[in-house]
Write an enzyme that holds these catalytic residues in place. Structure first.
Site, PDB file in Angstrom:
ATOM      1  N   SER A   1       0.840  -0.499  -0.189  1.00  0.00           N
ATOM      2  CA  SER A   1      -0.047  -0.536  -0.074  1.00  0.00           C
ATOM      3  C   SER A   1       0.438   0.939   0.139  1.00  0.00           C
ATOM      4  CB  SER A   1      -1.060   0.176   1.145  1.00  0.00           C
ATOM      5  OG  SER A   1      -1.904   0.783   1.001  1.00  0.00           O
TER       6      SER A   1
ATOM      7  N   HIS B   1      -2.049  -1.084  -3.791  1.00  0.00           N
ATOM      8  CA  HIS B   1      -3.344   0.180  -3.614  1.00  0.00           C
ATOM      9  C   HIS B   1      -3.662   1.702  -3.290  1.00  0.00           C
ATOM     10  CE1 HIS B   1      -4.014  -2.501   0.490  1.00  0.00           C
ATOM     11  NE2 HIS B   1      -4.729  -3.195  -0.682  1.00  0.00           N
TER      12      HIS B   1
ATOM     13  N   ASP C   1      -4.514  -5.257   5.332  1.00  0.00           N
ATOM     14  CA  ASP C   1      -5.276  -5.779   3.745  1.00  0.00           C
ATOM     15  C   ASP C   1      -3.720  -6.783   3.330  1.00  0.00           C
ATOM     16  OD1 ASP C   1      -6.569  -6.798   1.799  1.00  0.00           O
ATOM     17  OD2 ASP C   1      -5.775  -5.915   0.881  1.00  0.00           O
TER      18      ASP C   1
END
Length: 363
Positions: free
Chosen positions: A175, A202, A295
């Site tokens: 991310s 992300h 995540d």
């Protein structure tokens, strides 16, 4: 009685040459109680003059500026006055995307799309998203250009335990800070790397095509956005497109779908890793890099539970240690390594070499 001391608002410096966009961003900042506008300027030169005096908590940085551009401004700020920087970029034009990606590699934390307007419910959602991104990034500790040319990591363990897996796929996810980490990890892989590679980053949907093109220019392996039904190929990197989950199928293909978000994300690392564990089992190799949130933690745990091998980025190099740290705490990681040591370790694994008999998270 509540003894919690209220936190002061986070101080924001806006750098944007368009008067219209500058005022839109000023409205976003002044309209959010978590933020305080310290100044809004038109040029990078003005920003460089003000940063050491104002010491903002976060900077909203345009890329295409008169004179010095946002990329060079990011480099200068990160070299001399490290400050969290959020790139607010156009989504049209290859040049803008290229410069935005290079700014991330130079130390900026994230890239978001320029607002087109703030009216109505959609505009309010855009404003909330920008303000939240600035607020979150303002709390990220930064150092002078987090370095990719680090000294080789000296592992505390001995490389003596024989490897007992033969991976058939490499799956990665990240991310915040991911573009830089991916450029390092994938950039250190040879052009004849023997495994197919799939990854989740992300990032806003409008930037994903540019991200894949940028990464393709910086690594030896071919990199492209995945399309539904594409076959996995050795030495090719498939990137999950924006706002779609990506999984691997039993026939060696990739599948894209629009199921609900997972851990607030679509694409989700959990979704990709879980499919890899299901299809490849003990022949899976999973890597979770820098990023906030959780995540990828559950999916990485499924890879390890299936007998696969899992690596997380160590806090010494992760821009944000949230995702890899959560994986460590959950027991989903076989080992934690600084980013510059991850690829050498992967190559040892693929070559059937040796892994640490002791040390951080080994075993």
């Amino acid at each position: 009685m509540n003894d919690v001391t209220p936190q002061p608002p986070r101080r924001v410096l806006i750098v944007e040459d368009s008067a219209v966009l500058r005022h839109l961003l000023m409205r976003v900042v002044t309209g959010d109680p978590r933020l305080e506008l310290v100044e809004a300027v038109e040029t990078a030169e003005e920003a460089l003059r003000l940063v050491p005096r104002l010491r903002p908590d976060v900077i909203s940085m345009d890329i295409c500026l008169p004179g010095m551009d946002g990329l060079e401004a990011t480099r200068q700020i990160m070299a001399h006055f490290p400050t969290p920087i959020v790139i607010v970029s156009d989504t049209v034009g290859a040049q803008a995307t290229q410069v935005s990606m290079n700014a991330l590699r130079s130390g900026a934390l994230s890239v978001i799309e320029k607002p087109q307007g703030l009216s109505g419910a959609a505009g309010a959602a855009v404003a909330q998203g920008i303000a939240t991104q600035l607020y979150i990034m303002s709390q990220v500790p930064v150092i002078r250009r987090r370095l990719m040319q680090a000294e080789p990591f000296r592992h505390k363990g001995m490389w003596t335990r024989p490897l007992d897996i033969r991976p058939r796929i490499l799956a990665l996810a990240a991310s915040t800070g991911g573009p830089t980490a991916f450029a390092r990890v994938l950039g250190d892989l040879p052009a004849d790397f023997a495994l197919p590679v799939v990854l989740v980053q992300h990032m806003g949907q409008p930037f994903m095509e540019g991200f894949a093109a940028w990464l393709d220019q910086h690594v030896a392996l071919p990199v492209m956005l995945a399309q539904h039904g594409m076959q996995l190929e050795r030495g090719r990197v498939l990137v999950a497109p924006g706002n779609r989950h990506m999984t691997v199928g039993p026939r060696g293909d990739v599948l894209l779908h629009d199921d609900a978000v997972v851990q607030g994300q679509r694409p989700s690392a959990d979704v990709l890793f879980s499919s890899v564990a299901r299809v490849f089992g003990a022949d899976s190799l999973g890597v979770l890099l820098t990023g906030m949130g959780e995540d990828g933690v559950a999916g990485l745990g499924r890879i390890r539970g299936a007998g696969g091998y899992t690596i997380v980025e160590d806090r010494s190099t992760a821009v944000i240690h949230g995702m890899p740290g959560a994986a460590e705490r959950a027991g989903a990681a076989c080992i934690s390594l600084p980013v510059h040591e991850i690829t050498p370790h992967i190559l040892r694994i693929v070559a059937g070499g040796q892994i640490p008999s002791e040390g951080p998270l080994a075993g």
